[in-house]
Design a protein around this motif. Structure first.
Motif, PDB file in Angstrom:
ATOM      1  N   LYS A  47       0.829  -1.199   0.000  1.00 27.68           N
ATOM      2  CA  LYS A  47       0.000   0.000   0.000  1.00 27.68           C
ATOM      3  C   LYS A  47       0.869   1.256   0.000  1.00 27.68           C
ATOM      4  O   LYS A  47       0.515   2.274  -0.593  1.00 27.68           O
ATOM      5  CB  LYS A  47      -0.912  -0.011   1.230  1.00 27.68           C
ATOM      6  N   ILE A  67       3.782  -0.659   4.127  1.00 22.67           N
ATOM      7  CA  ILE A  67       2.443  -0.753   4.705  1.00 22.67           C
ATOM      8  C   ILE A  67       1.588  -1.580   3.768  1.00 22.67           C
ATOM      9  O   ILE A  67       1.583  -1.370   2.549  1.00 22.67           O
ATOM     10  CB  ILE A  67       1.824   0.647   4.902  1.00 22.67           C
ATOM     11  N   SER A  68       0.872  -2.541   4.359  1.00 19.05           N
ATOM     12  CA  SER A  68      -0.041  -3.368   3.589  1.00 19.05           C
ATOM     13  C   SER A  68      -1.363  -3.433   4.346  1.00 19.05           C
ATOM     14  O   SER A  68      -1.582  -2.670   5.295  1.00 19.05           O
ATOM     15  CB  SER A  68       0.549  -4.762   3.379  1.00 19.05           C
ATOM     16  N   THR A  69      -2.246  -4.321   3.930  1.00 14.31           N
ATOM     17  CA  THR A  69      -3.550  -4.477   4.574  1.00 14.31           C
ATOM     18  C   THR A  69      -3.783  -5.955   4.858  1.00 14.31           C
ATOM     19  O   THR A  69      -3.522  -6.808   4.000  1.00 14.31           O
ATOM     20  CB  THR A  69      -4.686  -3.945   3.670  1.00 14.31           C
ATOM     21  N   ASP A 106      -4.662  -1.697   8.322  1.00 12.99           N
ATOM     22  CA  ASP A 106      -3.306  -1.440   7.838  1.00 12.99           C
ATOM     23  C   ASP A 106      -2.308  -2.118   8.758  1.00 12.99           C
ATOM     24  O   ASP A 106      -2.453  -2.083   9.995  1.00 12.99           O
ATOM     25  CB  ASP A 106      -3.017   0.066   7.816  1.00 12.99           C
TER      26      ASP A 106
END
Length: 277
Positions: free
Chosen positions: A4, A13-15, A21
């Motif tokens: 992300k 940063i990812s989900t 997050d």
């Protein structure tokens, strides 16, 4: 897992599956990568989920400047602290402790070593948190090759005191200072030392720490024990006089008038801790 945002070569940063997050870390995990690229799961070493958005923002900002090794050391110390204390910690510990360890390592590398004037008081008043600080010194030395002085244990302990949920010691240093001063007033009045391993001493220190917290937050007990206080004043005259000395110190220093209930409790605790002198 999709990127992300790229923070640096080692952090993105990812989900997660729940839509939160998460911070994903691994050496070289973002090298040559951009937003919407797939994360190589074999490179993932650590993930962080901070549910408090403001804490996540602060932690994310911190990660832009802090080496991954420092972050992992801080997490190791935090995990040890959770086990040692057996209680939940506010997520602010991830920000504060990571920043502290990083800053302390940089200080030591430039020869700046700070002394903690309240080290012995913090060790006495917060023994479990201080033990975490001592363990943190070992972890830092083992993983980062930096040998902290013992004073650093007290600095680290305070971060855990402030992060303990359900324990509103937001002024840990000030509380330790007030507790020390009140204890010294009693010691000087009775010209004695106390058995710091006794149950009565533990009860006394616990009471004084919460008393100090009320002073700092301007929280008062209701003034509804004047008659009972007069009885204790006659029965335990020395203890009451000592409580008045504490009253004078608190009122002069903090402009905090003590209610009859506060004086009653102080007199009773002073009696308990001095009864065998």
């Amino acid at each position: 897992m999709i990127i992300k945002r790229v923070l640096n070569n080692n952090t993105v940063i990812s989900t997660n599956k729940s839509g939160f997050d998460i911070l994903v870390m691994g050496r070289g995990i973002a090298f040559g990568k951009k937003k919407n690229h797939e994360i190589d799961m074999e490179l993932v070493e650590k993930t962080f989920l901070l549910r408090d958005k403001s804490m996540q923002n602060k932690f994310t900002e911190l990660l832009l400047d802090v080496p991954m090794e420092h972050i992992l050391v801080a997490e190791t110390v935090i995990n040890f602290g959770k086990i040692k204390l057996g209680k939940a910690l506010n997520e602010i510990i991830y920000v504060n402790l990571t920043d502290h360890i990083h800053s302390a390592v940089e200080r030591y590398n430039t020869g700046i070593i700070l002394k903690n004037p309240l080290r012995w008081d913090i060790k006495r008043f917060y023994p479990d948190e201080y033990a975490i600080g001592e363990k943190a010194i070992e972890i830092v030395q083992k993983n980062l090759g930096v040998q902290f002085e013992i004073d650093e244990a007290a600095f680290i302990a305070i971060h855990f005191v402030n992060a303990e949920e359900g324990k509103s010691f937001d002024y840990a240093y000030e509380i330790a200072e007030i507790t020390k001063n009140i204890e010294n007033i009693i010691k000087e009045k009775y010209r004695t030392e106390f058995d710091e391993t006794s149950l009565d001493y533990y009860r006394f220190i616990t009471h004084v720490k919460f008393f100090a917290q009320r002073i700092l937050t301007s929280d008062h007990y209701d003034d509804e024990d004047s008659e009972l206080l007069m009885i204790l004043k006659e029965k335990y005259r020395n203890e009451y006089e000592c409580a008045i000395l504490i009253h004078d110190y608190v009122e002069k220093t903090f402009d905090y008038p003590l209610s009859s209930t506060e004086l009653l409790y102080l007199t009773a605790h002073i009696r308990r801790i001095t009864k065998n002198l």
